[in-house]
Structures are given as structure tokens and as C-alpha cells.
Write an enzyme that holds these catalytic residues in place. Structure first.
Site, PDB file in Angstrom:
ATOM      1  N   ASN A  60       9.707  -5.078  -9.989  1.00  0.00           N
ATOM      2  CA  ASN A  60      10.373  -6.235  -9.382  1.00  0.00           C
ATOM      3  C   ASN A  60      11.066  -6.982 -10.523  1.00  0.00           C
ATOM      4  OD1 ASN A  60       9.415  -5.696  -6.746  1.00  0.00           O
ATOM      5  ND2 ASN A  60       7.455  -6.601  -7.271  1.00  0.00           N
ATOM      6  N   LYS A 120      13.494   0.148  -8.576  1.00  0.00           N
ATOM      7  CA  LYS A 120      12.948  -0.095  -7.243  1.00  0.00           C
ATOM      8  C   LYS A 120      14.071  -0.719  -6.428  1.00  0.00           C
ATOM      9  CE  LYS A 120       9.466  -2.859  -4.777  1.00  0.00           C
ATOM     10  NZ  LYS A 120       8.292  -3.753  -4.922  1.00  0.00           N
ATOM     11  N   GLU A 177      10.702  -3.890  -0.149  1.00  0.00           N
ATOM     12  CA  GLU A 177      10.032  -5.187  -0.289  1.00  0.00           C
ATOM     13  C   GLU A 177      11.012  -6.291  -0.695  1.00  0.00           C
ATOM     14  OE1 GLU A 177       5.476  -4.146  -1.326  1.00  0.00           O
ATOM     15  OE2 GLU A 177       6.831  -4.121  -3.051  1.00  0.00           O
ATOM     16  N   ARG A 192      12.440   5.121  -7.609  1.00  0.00           N
ATOM     17  CA  ARG A 192      11.206   5.083  -6.829  1.00  0.00           C
ATOM     18  C   ARG A 192      11.456   5.385  -5.352  1.00  0.00           C
ATOM     19  NH1 ARG A 192       8.051   0.371  -6.526  1.00  0.00           N
ATOM     20  NH2 ARG A 192       6.056   1.321  -7.024  1.00  0.00           N
ATOM     21  N   LYS A 252       4.883   7.916  -4.965  1.00  0.00           N
ATOM     22  CA  LYS A 252       3.474   7.540  -5.028  1.00  0.00           C
ATOM     23  C   LYS A 252       2.596   8.687  -4.533  1.00  0.00           C
ATOM     24  CE  LYS A 252       3.910   2.512  -4.643  1.00  0.00           C
ATOM     25  NZ  LYS A 252       3.416   1.290  -3.981  1.00  0.00           N
ATOM     26  N   ASP A 255       0.245   3.066   0.102  1.00  0.00           N
ATOM     27  CA  ASP A 255       0.363   2.211  -1.083  1.00  0.00           C
ATOM     28  C   ASP A 255      -0.927   2.189  -1.895  1.00  0.00           C
ATOM     29  OD1 ASP A 255       1.315   0.405  -2.930  1.00  0.00           O
ATOM     30  OD2 ASP A 255       1.083  -1.348  -1.656  1.00  0.00           O
ATOM     31  N   GLU A 266       3.653   9.054  -9.127  1.00  0.00           N
ATOM     32  CA  GLU A 266       3.324   7.684  -9.494  1.00  0.00           C
ATOM     33  C   GLU A 266       1.898   7.400  -9.038  1.00  0.00           C
ATOM     34  OE1 GLU A 266       4.543   3.059  -8.491  1.00  0.00           O
ATOM     35  OE2 GLU A 266       6.110   4.596  -8.383  1.00  0.00           O
ATOM     36  N   GLU A 310      -5.494  -2.240  -7.797  1.00  0.00           N
ATOM     37  CA  GLU A 310      -5.060  -3.267  -6.854  1.00  0.00           C
ATOM     38  C   GLU A 310      -5.903  -3.283  -5.582  1.00  0.00           C
ATOM     39  OE1 GLU A 310      -0.971  -4.303  -4.317  1.00  0.00           O
ATOM     40  OE2 GLU A 310      -0.979  -2.732  -5.844  1.00  0.00           O
ATOM     41  N   HIS A 325      -5.669   0.175   4.205  1.00  0.00           N
ATOM     42  CA  HIS A 325      -4.926  -1.090   4.268  1.00  0.00           C
ATOM     43  C   HIS A 325      -5.714  -2.166   5.020  1.00  0.00           C
ATOM     44  CE1 HIS A 325      -1.340  -3.681   4.356  1.00  0.00           C
ATOM     45  NE2 HIS A 325      -0.793  -2.823   3.517  1.00  0.00           N
ATOM     46  N   TRP A 344       2.651  -5.144   7.648  1.00  0.00           N
ATOM     47  CA  TRP A 344       1.935  -5.940   6.651  1.00  0.00           C
ATOM     48  C   TRP A 344       0.508  -6.262   7.123  1.00  0.00           C
ATOM     49  CZ3 TRP A 344       6.305 -10.074   5.528  1.00  0.00           C
ATOM     50  CH2 TRP A 344       7.308  -9.476   4.761  1.00  0.00           C
TER      51      TRP A 344
END
Length: 722
Positions: free
Chosen positions: A226, A303, A307, A340, A376, A381, A403, A409, A542, A564
């Protein structure tokens, strides 16, 4: 539960006789490069009395010599001499053309630029140890390889090892911001002190380079994906150049995350359309400017259109249009673009897991030769467990790089013990079934699903989202260092062994006592599965709370877009639980090879650990254990808590073998892990019971609090949340 309690009691009752604790307490800063005295120090000293290099040392060769001196002094108690003449008991560094007599002229032919040979040999009638390579960087890697061999109990006199990396690009992605905060970082501030650079270059940068070179990591992306436009302005390029100067002798190239709209945001173009001539010209000029300051600059990580990040789709262009424009700017300098594949569209999806495949599969073969698509490990995620990403094996015309996320996280931050080696190995060994006889993800990364391409050897690579920060332990906790270590070793050899890498790390980090190492490795190998069980068992995913991603939040259903919300992923209702990704649901299974899709389309042949990832099943579905799905789910949560308690008990058994400071620091985190495992279990069981309306299985303990109390827990200032 009686079985679990019995197992824990057995752990407690073990009588363990371990080596005495280290006299000197340690803070973890030295990582796996501690170089503590060997049991056979005298023998090792006789086999490593001198370091010989027959030519003038370059900065990289000097780094190898310095590391050998540092390591051998630590191992033997005496620093070896250095010189240019072979003597008995010398370690001889030799490049192609310098090989001692007795070595075939083509002995290094298959080692490439970075590979190395370690061999005990007789040279000029003298017994020596040879480190040989084609290039300087191979000798540096060989020096670290020799020190690793000594640190893990090997004898110099028996060395005979050839090692070459299977992937060309072995990169860390730092999600570090320009103000020194770290997105999804749990190890303090960024180690890059941007404020003081370029004038002040901290010693930690050299130690960072040493640690990475010891693993063969050869690239680092310095800033967050980001990204901010300022990173590509002249003052910041000067700061990056200073870091590049420090890292260069260790074979590490620097890369930058580039914000797609940089020229527009800096008011130097009127658009960021990749097909606009002024935009392409700006990026060419910017690349020229960077390479004047950093001749070996690696390239850009991007990226885009994910998002909220800008990208070529803002101008109705494709990812290939965007990547290829940047690739053209970098190509004259031999730079690369890592683009990405973590994308999800602004419109509401039917299944977010499908979107990367849907956007990138049609572009296969359309990317420039110096573009790698960075995928990924799974399609959502970095969850505690995901099936391998369906893009692997599905884009034979495009180099794909892995990745992984090293920073945890979704696995308890730096507080929970969760050794990620088994996660990495599980993904890399997964068979995509994209060709007869099988095709693993590791083989895809190594390029076995395609030829070299029209411009020669196609790039290969792996990236890991770094868990490194200003914490004295580097990684926030002592055991999280193992994830950095395992990532580097898998990047060098994607077909390696998580257990073998854990064993190496434990021996170099904590103890060479075989009993202690065995117990430490056993803890590590159990730890990730424990986290999966108490957080996301049976393929759930998630389920974390909003924003900070710390703690359970399976009830969250009020965020701005469906994907989300945890409720979007588990879809629990009165009738059952799980995300239907078969033909009757989102049909995400159609993105996998037919043999994989066929196996996973039937819940009876779907691995239990992925069951609810692919299937929405009734609460009374009969599991192989004989339990209902509801009872099995609760049992998995209970097993996770029991395993967390077991980790804590096993660590207590190791107290005699570990220095007091590190023992206490790990013990505190294990206490916290047990508490949070119980929290995850209780909150999740309370929620799913409220949805299903079912009683708890007989003999099961009720949650300690009410569901409303769990929902009320908030963390507005959690670490790494930006």
C-alpha cells in the site's frame, strides 16, 4: 475429552533429563547466528586453523571471510588466521579458475551463479576444507552453509555437499510505512530509520543482511504494497540507495513497491493510463533515475486495483497492460515487475475466492518476459489453512511466484507459537494435477509447467511478507524467528522439509542437546495445527474480528461489503455451516484441475481439514469419527485448546536447557496463547451454538461468558492495524 486429558497428564509426568541452561542469558538478537562453542571445539579448531583466499577480496568475499572468522571464533574459541597460501587445516575459498589441484575443471558447472560446493579434500598434500563457487555470492552462501553444518553437528572432515537454489528470486516483502509503522507487523517499528537515512546507516542493517544471506534470501522490497508516491521522489531514492549500498555485499538487491498513480499524484502527468505515451515516458525516466542511483536495483512490486488501490483497470486496461508498461521501463536495466494477483473487484462478488483466477487466467501468456505474477498461497488471504491457489498450474504461459505471509496476521500475531514451516510445506507439496503424473506447486514455481520462453530462462521466485521489526528479537518473539528461517530455506529449496528446517533452527538457536532439540521441534511441528483447531477448524476461514484481525468475530455481519464479513465465509444457519464452492454453489471448484475438482466436490472425499471450505453441510452430517459435524467441530476446538496447554507444559519441561531470559519470555507468551485459545474456542462455540440451536455435546464444557460479552471485546489500538 478423557483421552485429551490423559494425554496432557502423560506430558506432565515425563521425566526429562536435559543439559544445563546457558550461563549467559540471551535476548534473541543474534538469531540463528549465535555461534556458541562446540562440544568438539578442539577438533574443529584443528580443521579450521586458517581461511585462505588466493586473490584480492571483493566486498562480498570479505563478508564471507569475516563471517567465517566470526563463526569459527565462536565455535572454537580462537579466530582463524587469514592468508593466500594453503596450509593444513585451512578453509580454502575458491572460484572457478582457482580450484585446487584434484578438482575437475567442470566441478562447478551445475552450480550456476549462486550455488556452492563444500568438500573435505587433500590439496598439496594437506587436508583442507574447500568452499567453491562460480561467483563471489556463491562463496558467501557457501561460508554460511559451512557454519550451518558445524552448528548442526556435522564434522568438517566429512563434508561433501553441493547446494544450488531452485528459485532465482528469493524476496522479503516489507509492509513498512514511511513513518516507521508496519502494517500487519507485530515486532515494533520498521527497522528502516527513514528519518535518519541516507546519512546514518545503522549496524542493524548489516546484521539484517547477514541473517538473510545465511538463508540465501537475495532481495528485499523495502516499503508497503500500500505504497506512497513519495517513495519514488529524489530524496527517498537517495535513502533507498544508502540501504542498497549496505545490502549489496551480501547479495541482496533492493526493490520498491510502486503506487500505480504516482506520476498523477505528483502532478507530473494528467493521467495514469498505462497506454498514454506521457505515462510510459514518465516511468522510463523514473527507472533511469533510479538506476543511476542504484545500478543493481531489482525492480517494482505492484498492488493494483485491490482494496482501493489505483490501477490500470481504472482506465479500462488490463493487469497485463499495466505490468507490461512498467516492464518496458525496467527492461533496459534488467529489472523486473512483481505484479500481485491479490485482487478483488469493487462490485459485490459471488465468491471472492474466484476473483484472482477470473482476472488473471485469461491473461496467461500476455505478460512481458520480465513480469512475474505474485500469487498468495491461497485464494482468500493468508488464513491459518487454505487450499492451494487455483492459479498455480493454470497459467503455464506466465511465470508465477509464491507469496507467503511470514508475519502471522491471522495466527495470533507474535504472541502465539505457530511454526509456519508445515503450512509452507503443505502448500508447496500440494498436487495441482495439471498434468499426468502430477504437478506440485513447488514444481510450478520452479518452472516445470512451462519451457524457458522465447527470451531465454524465465524468472522464478518466492516472496514472504516479513515479520521483521525493531524488536530486540527481530520478530516479536523468539519462536517467530523460525518462520523467517523456514521461509528462507524453502525459498532456496521449495521441496525441503519443515521438520528438517525446524531441527536446524533449534540447534542453532537454543541448544545442541539432542533430547532438548527433539522436544523443541516436536512443539514446533504441533503448533500450527493447534492454532488451526482453536481458530478455524475443518476448513472454516476468515472468522477473525474486524480490522485488527485479532481474536474471534464469527458474528460480524455489518461491514461495507459482503466479503469483509465472517458470516459471508462460514454461512452458518439453522440448517448447517460451510461455504458451498461446488457446482451447486459458487462453483469455485471449477477453477481447479478436473481430478482435484472431482475429489473435492464430494464431501466424503474432501480432506477433513478443507471440508467446510468447499461444502455447506447440515449440523448432523456424519463425520468419519462417528460424531456429527456439530460434535466434531466442538471437539476440534477443544483439541486446539488442549494442544495449546500441551505446548505450555512441554516448554516447562525444557527449563533446564534454556537460558532464563528466553525461557521466561517464551513462557509468558505460551500463557497468553492458552488464554486466547480458550477465548477463541468459547466465543466460537457460543456463536455457532446460538445459530444452530443445538445443545453442547455431552461432557463438553460451556463457554465461560455469554455471547454478548464476547461480542463486546474491542481492540481499537491493536498492533499492526493501519
Amino acid at each position: 475429552m478423557r483421552v485429551l486429558k490423559g494425554a496432557l497428564a502423560a506430558v506432565v509426568s515425563l521425566v526429562v533429563v536435559l543439559a544445563p541452561a546457558h550461563a549467559v542469558e540471551e535476548d534473541g538478537y543474534q538469531l540463528w547466528l549465535r555461534y556458541r562453542p562446540l562440544a568438539n571445539a578442539g577438533q574443529a579448531q584443528q580443521a579450521a586453523k586458517a581461511i585462505v583466499y588466493p586473490d584480492k577480496a571483493t566486498p562480498t568475499i570479505q563478508a564471507a571471510i569475516d563471517e567465517l572468522r566470526r563463526g569459527l571464533q565462536g565455535y572454537t574459541g580462537k579466530a582463524p588466521a587469514t592468508g593466500t597460501q594453503v596450509s593444513a587445516g585451512a578453509i580454502v575459498l575458491a572460484k572457478a579458475g582457482q580450484l585446487p589441484q584434484g578438482f575437475a575443471a567442470d566441478a562447478l558447472a551445475d552450480l550456476g551463479r549462486e550455488g556452492y560446493l563444500l568438500k573435505s579434500a587433500t590439496v598439496q598434500g594437506k587436508r583442507v576444507t574447500v568452499i567453491a563457487a562460480n561467483e563471489d555470492i556463491g562463496l558467501l552462501y557457501g561460508a554460511f552453509g559451512l557454519l550451518r553444518a558445524l552448528g548442526t553437528g556435522k564434522q568438517l572432515a566429512a563434508l561433501d555437499e553441493r547446494s544450488t537454489p531452485k528459485l532465482q528470486l528469493r524476496v522479503l516483502n516489507h509492509w513498512d510505512n514511511l513513518d516507521r509503522t508496519v502494517e500487519r507487523g507485530y515486532s515494533g517499528q520498521s527497522i528502516w530509520n527513514w528519518w535518519e537515512l541516507p546519512a546514518i546507516r545503522e549496524r542493524q542493517y548489516v546484521d539484517y543482511a547477514r541473517a538473510n544471506a545465511s538463508l540465501g534470501i537475495n532481495g528485499t522490497v523495502l516499503n508497503n504494497v500500500n505504497s506512497k508516491a513519495e517513495i519514488l521522489t529524489a530524496p527517498w531514492i537517495a535513502k533507498v540507495a544508502a540501504l542498497a549500498d549496505v545490502l549489496r555485499p551480501y547479495g541482496i538487491r533492493v526493490y520498491l513497491s510502486a503506487r500505480w498513480s504516482t506520476p498523477l499524484e505528483l502532478n507530473e502527468t494528467k493521467t495514469a493510463d498505462p497506454l498514454a505515451p506521457e505515462v510510459a515516458a514518465w516511468w522510463r525516466a523514473k527507472a533511469d533515475e533510479i538506476y543511476r542511483a542504484i545500478p543493481d536495483f531489482g525492480g517494482f512490486l505492484v498492488k493494483a486495483n485491490s482494496e482501493g488501490q489505483p490501477g490500470p483497470q481504472d482506465y479500462h486496461r488490463t493487469h497485463a497492460d499495466g505490468a507490461n508498461m512498467l516492464a518496458a521501463a525496467l527492461a533496459p536495466h534488467k529489472g523486473i515487475v512483481m505484479w500481485r494477483a491479490f485482487v478483488y473487484a469493487a462490485e459485490k462478488p459471488d465468491d471472492r475466492a474466484k476473483q484472482a483466477y477470473d482476472e488473471f487466467k485469461p491473461l496467461d501468456g500476455k505478460f512481458a518476459p520480465n513480469v512475474l505474477v505474485q500469487v498468495k498461497n491461497g485464494a482468500i488471504d493468508f488464513q491459518p489453512r487454505e487450499p492451494f491457489h487455483p492459479l498455480f498450474g493454470a497459467m503455464p504461459g506466465t511465470p508465477l511466484m509464491m507469496e507467503f505471509q511470514i508475519t502471522k496476521e491471522y495466527l495470533g500475531f507474535a504472541m502465539h507459537m505457530a511454526y509456519l514451516g508445515p503450512l509452507f510445506e503443505e502448500v508447496l507439496k500440494a498436487d495441482t494435477m495439471q498434468r499426468p503424473g502430477g504437478l506440485t506447486v513447488a514444481q510450478v514455481l520452479e518452472g516445470e509447467d512451462h519451457g524457458p520462453g522465447e527470451h531465454g530462462q524465465r524468472p522464478t521466485g518466492m516472496a514472504g511478507v516479513a515479520n521483521i521489526g525493531s524488536s530486540r528479537t527481530w520478530s516479536g518473539s523468539h519462536f517467530d524467528q523460525a518462520n523467517w528461517y523456514a521461509y528462507g530455506r524453502f525459498a532456496w529449496d521449495p521441496r525441503g522439509s519443515a521438520r528438517a528446517f525446524a531441527d536446524e533452527w533449534a540447534m542453532q538457536t537454543f541448544s545442541r542437546d539432542r533430547q532438548a532439540v527433539t522436544r523443541i521441534v516436536d512443539m514446533m511441528m504441533r503448533s500450527r495445527e493447534a492454532v488451526v483447531d482453536y481458530m478455524t477448524p475443518l476448513g472454516l476461514h476468515h472468522l477473525m474480528d474486524t480490522g485488527h484481525h485479532h481474536g474471534p468475530g464469527p458474528w460480524v455481519d455489518n461491514l461495507g461489503r459482503p466479503d469483509w464479513n465472517p458470516t459471508y465465509y462460514h454461512k452458518a444457519d439453522k440448517g448447517g455451516i460451510g461455504f458451498d464452492r461446488t457446482a451447486t454453489g459458487s462453483n469455485a471448484l471449477a477453477q481447479y484441475a478436473p481430478d482435484v475438482a472431482r475429489r473435492w466436490a464430494d464431501p466424503r472425499t474432501t480432506p477433513e481439514e478443507l471440508l467446510l471450505w468447499f461444502h455447506h453441510l447440515p449440523w448432523d452430517y456424519a463425520m468419519p469419527s462417528g460424531r456429527t459435524l456439530w460434535a466434531e467441530l466442538v471437539a476440534r476446538y477443544d483439541r486446539g485448546v488442549a494442544e495449546a496447554e500441551g505446548l505450555r507444559m512441554r516448554w516447562q519441561q525444557l527449563k533446564p536447557a534454556i537460558d532464563e531470559r528466553r525461557f521466561d519470555e517464551v513462557a509468558q507468551r505460551l500463557d497468553q496463547q492458552v488464554s486466547e485459545a480458550q477465548w477463541w474456542r468459547d466465543a466460537s462455540v457460543a456463536y455457532f451454538q446460538s445459530v444452530s440451536g443445538l445443545p453442547l455435546p455431552p461432557g463438553t464444557r460451556a463457554p465461560a461468558r455469554t455471547l454478548e460479552q464476547y461480542k463486546a471485546i474491542k481492540f481499537p489500538y491493536a498492533a499492526g492495524h493501519h
